[in-house]
Design a protein around this motif. Structure first.
Motif, short mmCIF file in Angstrom:
data_model
loop_
_atom_site.label_atom_id
_atom_site.label_comp_id
_atom_site.label_asym_id
_atom_site.label_seq_id
_atom_site.Cartn_x
_atom_site.Cartn_y
_atom_site.Cartn_z
N LEU A 549 34.75 2.83 -3.94
CA LEU A 549 35.18 3.18 -2.59
C LEU A 549 36.40 2.34 -2.25
O LEU A 549 36.41 1.13 -2.47
N GLY A 550 37.46 3.00 -1.71
CA GLY A 550 38.69 2.26 -1.43
C GLY A 550 39.39 2.72 -0.17
O GLY A 550 39.23 3.86 0.28
N TYR A 551 40.18 1.81 0.40
CA TYR A 551 41.00 2.10 1.58
C TYR A 551 42.30 1.32 1.47
O TYR A 551 42.33 0.17 1.00
N SER A 552 43.41 1.93 1.91
CA SER A 552 44.69 1.22 2.00
C SER A 552 45.57 1.88 3.05
O SER A 552 45.43 3.07 3.36
N ARG A 553 46.48 1.10 3.61
CA ARG A 553 47.49 1.62 4.53
C ARG A 553 48.82 1.54 3.83
O ARG A 553 49.15 0.54 3.18
N ARG A 554 49.64 2.64 3.94
CA ARG A 554 50.86 2.75 3.17
C ARG A 554 52.03 3.13 4.07
O ARG A 554 51.84 3.60 5.20
N ILE A 555 53.24 2.95 3.56
CA ILE A 555 54.47 3.35 4.25
C ILE A 555 55.33 4.12 3.26
O ILE A 555 55.29 3.87 2.06
#
Length: 792
Positions: A549-555
């Protein structure tokens, strides 16, 4: 009694002295031969160590010679022997016989080390995918259909990745992907996707697909990161390979890869040169629905390029824990493109009113330079503790000129000529520091920083013939400068045991960017700071079933192509231009993955969700039969997707690999009082079969399908195509013959339509079938097919 005691002491001393003298005279010679178990080739510079059985400390030792043999004396009496070499599993020998003061170990076979415990293999015989805590690693094998191909074709074989005919790369259908080479940005992975052609399939060791990158990685790329790792042999001695390719359309090249490994240095180099031709058929339709005027354009083009590239580098092993690496590469390309198209204009009654021919002749030269200095230090307290400091520089220059000639064949339009010139320069500088610190048991802390400098200058001009004289068009002529500075710091903390693991991270990035149109003195400046958290966890339910399970914030910062306001005049009725005021996209990404293993079947399934704000979409406006497409920030996007990929080996000689990706999206946006709310879906599938035939022949066939889908204004048609390849091994794999056919049925066509209340647009492009034959030869401990030297 005193005399008796003296006698015994003297006797004992004489015995010990005699034993010591005997021991000193009893020298044993240890001999043997060390070979690679898989290739049966000698291993030069392998270490032979004699260690004390009690203290486990080294007493003496030696290294193997060029033919893998060793012979050295020792006076030890209570010892065991270890034989080791970098990249191989250490062999310990406790049982040996001594005959005539000689220990003959005869032939010792070392196996190559298998790294990455708790990993799950999805593919094996050809390429293989390895699942780790925060990424998937696609280890590039000798896929037959990719023989003689470029990195773009290899990427098309990687699960979750697709590449269109223009070289635009998508990850799970999203073009917001960052491409890295050896973990760092490169001019080879710039805005123009075709530049990746300088990297060939045979140069690639593995491709890392990171759909939810941790805070350690640059936050650029809303859909994730694709990291291309190039081969660099660590085998001792002189190794290498040479490859010759010929193909239809014209595809001739030669490549050479050479590596020399000594005790202190690892010298590596690659050289390639050749010529390639890319034919393209195209068609476009522009219809003004208010006046019922239609302009059609049908034609073909031929893109020829001659190229040469060289890479040299060296690793200097200061000691067993410190390595200094210096490398540089230079590539030079000469491009020639010709195109011939026919335009027809008709009125509301579908009557032909005008016809003309438009011919193009474009020439360009592209030098590319890349250089890097890296220092790596490993620490004694833990094998995974390390410090890496690196500095990287990229330089790219395109000098291009184009001439366009319009000749009227029907009607009363005047003939006219146009020309354009481009002087484009790019400089990138990246400075990085990464520190990894394992502590307690199963815990790891990472921290570091990065400073990136991007400088771009694009001098562009369009001229028309007026009164027999070339006159620059001031509306289409300007110099565009872009300077961007990104400073980042990050930290991550991870726990990874046999059953369960997690990784938390936080990255801070400050971006300063300014653009300038010199002729009009139009400027734009941006300065913003963002936090990018990331989190991952994995749990091994059984040895054959795991969950992640994973989460990230990107630009996704706008690229130069999206910011550059200049128009492309290749087709005066279908123009694209950039938008200097474009803002970055931001994405929150969530993913749940399950990994399964059975006796003959292994596969993974993923559910993912993206929420993106300030989505960049190309908006087309239409006036006087001319369509102008420009990127704009339009609303938000919710995407929910499912992906499955796996491998099935029902028989010893048959392997089947498959990949399926489906996503549903919900768009919401408002632009210039016009609503762009809509919903849609898209899916893609790939199925590859590999058959092992008698007499060391292999056959591989791959089928690919991309469904139709919609954007804000366009409909993109579906596409199906087939690739195949045949391989023959000779001389125990030292010589390999490859025949590959890409797009067997010439069915790979990029086709789009735009239907609006006042206009209709249609565009299609096709490149057709490519056939390639290659011969590869590996020498030393190198493998055949390491480098083909091809440009694309």
């Amino acid at each position: 009694m005193y005399n008796t005691r003296y006698f015994y002491v003297l006797f004992l001393f004489m015995c010990l002295n005699h034993a010591m003298c005997f021991s000193q005279n009893k020298s044993i010679t240890i001999t043997g031969l060390v070979l690679d178990k898989q290739t049966n080739q000698p291993i030069e510079y392998a270490t032979i160590a004699v260690l004390d059985n009690q203290s486990k400390k080294a007493i003496t030792g030696s290294i193997t010679t060029q033919d893998g043999s060793f012979s050295f004396p020792t006076e030890a009496s209570n010892f065991y022997i270890e034989i080791s070499f970098m990249g191989y599993t250490t062999k310990t020998i406790n049982n040996f016989k001594t005959a005539n003061h000689t220990i003959n170990l005869k032939t010792v076979l070392l196996e190559q080390a298998l790294e990455g415990l708790n990993e799950v293999l999805i593919q094996a015989e050809t390429s293989q995918t390895v699942f780790k805590l925060d990424k998937r690693i696609f280890n590039v094998g000798k896929d037959l259909s990719a023989s003689g191909a470029s990195a773009l074709e290899v990427l098309n074989n990687v699960p979750s990745v697709s590449v269109n005919i223009e070289g635009v790369i998508s990850l799970r259908g999203n073009q917001g992907v960052q491409i890295l080479v050896n973990g760092k940005p490169s001019v080879l992975a710039g805005d123009d996707g075709s530049t990746l052609g300088i990297i060939t399939a045979d140069m690639i060791e593995r491709i890392e697909v990171i759909t939810n990158p941790s805070a350690k990685y640059d936050a650029q790329g809303t859909s994730g990161i694709i990291n291309i790792i190039l081969k660099k042999s660590e085998n001792r001695g002189l190794n290498g390979s040479a490859t010759l390719n010929v193909g239809v359309p014209n595809s001739n090249s030669f490549g050479l890869s050479v590596n020399k490994r000594t005790e202190k240095f690892n010298l590596f180099s690659q050289l390639g040169f050749g010529i390639r031709t890319y034919p393209t058929d195209f068609e476009s339709i522009n219809s003004d629905l208010s006046t019922n005027t239609t302009i059609t354009n049908i034609g073909d083009s031929e893109f020829d390029e001659k190229f040469a590239n060289i890479l040299i580098g060296a690793d200097y092993y200061i000691n067993e824990r410190n390595v200094l690496t210096l490398s540089g590469s230079y590539a030079y390309e000469v491009e020639d493109q010709t195109a011939a198209s026919v335009f027809h204009q008709s009125n509301a009654s579908n009557t032909l009113t005008d016809s003309w021919n438009r011919d193009e002749n474009t020439e360009a030269t592209n030098p590319k330079i890349r250089y890097e200095l890296q220092y790596k230090s490993d620490f004694k307290r833990h094998e995974d503790q390390s410090l890496i400091i690196s500095a990287l520089g990229n330089y790219f220059h395109k000098d291009q000129s184009s001439e366009f000639n319009n000749i009227t064949t029907f009607g009363d339009l005047d003939d006219f000529k146009q020309e354009s010139r481009t002087d484009y320069r790019l400089e990138d500088y990246i400075f990085k520091l990464d520190y990894t610190h394992p502590f307690i048991e199963h815990y790891t802390l990472e921290t570091g920083s990065q400073y990136t400098i991007n400088k771009v200058s694009n001098d562009y001009a369009v001229s028309n013939v007026i009164g027999g004289v070339w006159v620059e068009d001031p509306n289409l002529t300007n110099i565009f400068d872009l300077n961007q500075y990104v400073f980042a710091v990050y930290t991550t903390a991870a726990y990874e045991a046999n059953k369960w693991g997690f990784k938390l991270g936080l990255r801070l990035e400050n971006t300063k960017m300014n653009t300038l149109l010199e002729a009009t003195n139009q400027t734009d400046e941006q300065n913003y700071t963002n936090l990018f958290p990331s989190a991952y966890t994995s749990y091994k339910v059984t040895d054959d079933f795991s969950l992640q399970l994973g989460y990230s914030r990107r630009i996704n910062r706008p690229s130069l192509r999206q910011l550059n306001p200049f128009s492309n005049i290749r087709n005066n009725y279908s123009i694209s231009e950039g938008n200097p005021d474009l803002q970055p996209e931001y994405t929150n990404s969530y993913e749940l993955t399950s990994i399964h293993k059975f006796e003959k079947l292994s596969f993974s399934m993923s559910l993912y969700h993206w929420y993106t704000t300030d989505v960049v979409e190309y908006i087309t406006v239409f006036e006087n039969n001319v369509s102008i497409s420009k990127p704009e920030n339009v609303g938000s996007n919710n995407t929910i997707g499912f992906e499955a990929n796996g491998k099935y080996s029902p028989l010893d000689w048959l392997t089947i690999n498959g990949d399926l990706n489906y996503n549903y999206f919900d768009r919401s946006g408002l632009f210039e009082s016009q609503s762009f709310d809509f919903k849609g879906n898209r899916w893609s599938a790939t199925l590859t079969s590999k058959v092992d035939l008698p007499a060391d022949f292999d056959f591989e066939i791959s089928g690919n399908y991309n469904s139709k889908y919609e954007t804000l204004q366009q409909k993109v048609s579906d596409m199906a195509f087939v690739d195949l390849g045949v391989r023959k091994k000779l001389v125990k794999g030292r010589i390999i013959l490859n025949l590959s056919v890409r797009d067997v049925f010439a069915s790979r066509i990029d086709e789009t339509t735009t239907t609006q209340p006042d206009f209709y647009l249609y565009n299609s492009r096709q490149r057709g079938r490519f056939i390639n034959f290659g011969v590869s030869y590996g020498f030393g401990k190198g493998e055949a097919m390491q480098f083909s030297g091809q440009r694309r």
